[in-house]
Design an enzyme around this catalytic site. Structure first.
Site, PDB file in Angstrom:
ATOM      1  N   CYS A 278      -0.842  79.267  93.828  1.00 30.54           N
ATOM      2  CA  CYS A 278      -0.387  77.980  94.353  1.00 30.54           C
ATOM      3  C   CYS A 278      -0.492  77.883  95.871  1.00 30.54           C
ATOM      4  CB  CYS A 278       1.038  77.679  93.880  1.00 30.54           C
ATOM      5  SG  CYS A 278       1.686  76.115  94.510  1.00 30.54           S
TER       6      CYS A 278
ATOM      7  N   HIS B   6      15.334  47.326 100.190  1.00 29.39           N
ATOM      8  CA  HIS B   6      14.201  46.454 100.492  1.00 29.39           C
ATOM      9  C   HIS B   6      13.663  46.857 101.871  1.00 29.39           C
ATOM     10  CE1 HIS B   6      11.899  42.709 100.450  1.00 29.39           C
ATOM     11  NE2 HIS B   6      12.370  42.410 101.656  1.00 29.39           N
TER      12      HIS B   6
END
Length: 462
Positions: A44, A445
């Site tokens: 990895c 938002h």
């Protein structure tokens, strides 16, 4: 046989799960030895996850530089220095190696670089990389040897010396025309990266769609994205012969419903699957059985058929993700301490790091149908997520499956920050929350996760 050196714990392979187990048990006072054939820390950090994502990010920067004018930033001609791309990746790998060596020193676990094979129960003979051999035995033995890239049985492939994911990440020059055999996750990640670096790219997939485990709408959208960047995708194309050498001139003859054709390029990348590294390491000598595909047989506690021997990671048939190997470690760690954890109840997410990325957790539509599970489905285009009005990242969609009890069965997303958005859904699934909890949540938002509100608001009524 000479008298072996004795350890409390013997670990063959230093992949993610194996090294974490080694450090944990050594810090607990156990005498631990880890035998690693090649890569400190496993694949990895050395040749797989981290290096590939490093180069994918370099490719994204190149792509954004080329698209900068669309956002009001005026640049000159954009070119890519592949030697610098490789240097950046190698510098990261060097830092990872230093981190791992320090972790071994601090934990007290002994890292032995060499090729190990079982010669008796719980006993390894190690051919050391710097010469000589050592004979090691352990009270508890753990096998974490991983897997390697499969080379398809097509005439001429082996002789063409194709690249796998390892070699393609070592390129310091740009292929004129990269041919990719395989339209799975690794294949399409590398295809998009090298197209963005400036190569001509052709993806050859024998199956009827890219990403064979995904729903057709997901595969179609990903193909549209790749072709929109100039990548040629050939589906239902079975390679019958390979000619030439990768890195010079290479050609692939294909058979499809349309007849026979030949694709000529400069370099060949093979990305058709993985094979466990279980052959030739004497598992039979240790009483460890394999299944029909060469993976080590384990139960849901990752115990093998040999007493006192466990296997973890890809060689044990665990899903081929680093985060799953980490969980394999946690299962073994907890069970060694008297727990009763199992691999049978895991909810495993994954991400293909294309741009935009593909993320999924839980069931796809196809899997639900094959299992006879009733599901309500809602789908939302990325263009309907308000964040994209600011970023123009409108490619892709979100899709969710909900059961009769209002619990979430599965979530798929192709879109910007898909992996991060998926984590929120995965958390809700782990908690068993009914979907209205996400539908009615107050989400910040402008974020991409804000799209979960309208997505769950589109779930059909029961």
């Amino acid at each position: 046989m000479s008298q072996p050196e004795h350890f409390d714990v013997l670990i063959l392979g230093s992949g993610q799960g194996g090294k974490l187990l080694a450090w944990h048990l050594a810090r607990s006072g156990r005498r631990v030895a880890v035998v690693e054939r090649r890569w400190v820390g496993g694949a990895c950090p050395a040749v797989a996850c981290l290096p590939s994502k490093n180069e994918l990010w370099s490719a994204k920067v190149a792509h954004l530089a080329g698209e900068a004018g669309r956002f009001g930033t005026i640049t000159g001609p954009v070119s890519v220095d592949m030697a610098k791309v490789r240097r950046r990746k190698r510098d990261m790998v060097d830092r990872e190696i230093a981190f791992h060596l320090n972790a071994y020193r601090e934990s007290g676990a002994e890292l032995i670089m060499g090729s190990g094979r079982f010669v008796a129960a719980k006993t390894l003979e190690v051919a050391l990389n710097d010469g000589g051999t050592r004979l090691l035995a352990g009270d508890q033995v753990f096998v974490n040897v991983g897997s390697h890239a499969a080379i398809p049985d097509v005439p001429g492939v082996a002789a063409a010396r194709p690249m796998t994911h390892i070699e393609v990440l070592e390129l310091d020059t740009l292929p004129a025309h990269l041919i990719v055999l395989g339209g799975g996750y690794v294949g399409i990640e590398m295809a998009q990266a090298y197209r963005r670096f400036g190569s001509q790219v052709t993806v050859i997939e024998p199956g009827p769609q890219l990403l064979g485990r995904e729903d057709p709408d997901v595969a179609i959208e990903m193909q549209r994205i790749l072709e929109g960047e100039g990548i040629r995708v050939l589906l239902g194309a079975q390679p019958t012969e390979v000619h030439g050498w990768s890195g010079q001139e290479v050609g692939v003859t294909l058979r499809s419903a349309a007849g026979e054709q030949r694709v000529d390029g400069s370099d060949l990348l093979v990305a058709v699957g993985r094979i466990p590294n279980t052959a030739g390491i004497g598992l039979g000598q240790a009483g460890v059985e394999l299944d029909g595909r060469g993976f080590i047989r384990v139960n849901d506690r990752l115990q093998t058929t040999a007493a006192g021997v466990w296997a973890l990671g890809e060689c044990a048939g665990s899903p081929q993700f680093t985060h799953v190997s980490v969980d394999d470690f946690r299962i073994i760690r907890d069970n060694l301490a008297g727990g009763a954890r199992s691999t049978g109840d895991r909810l495993i997410p994954y991400v293909a790091f294309t741009d935009p990325p593909l993320a999924r957790v839980g069931l796809s539509e196809g899997e639900a149908k094959r299992q006879g599970i009733a599901a309500r489905v809602a789908r939302l285009p990325m263009a309907a997520v308000l964040r994209t009005a600011a970023t123009d990242e409108t490619q892709g969609f979100l899709k969710v499956l909900v059961g009769d009890d209002d619990r979430i069965l599965g979530f798929t997303m192709i879109g910007a920050e898909a992996g991060e958005v998926m984590a929120a859904v995965q958390t809700a699934m782990l908690a068993g929350l009914p979907f209205p909890k996400l539908r009615d949540a107050v989400i910040t938002h402008l974020t991409f996760a804000e799209g979960l509100g309208p997505l769950f608001g589109a779930i059909p009524a029961r």
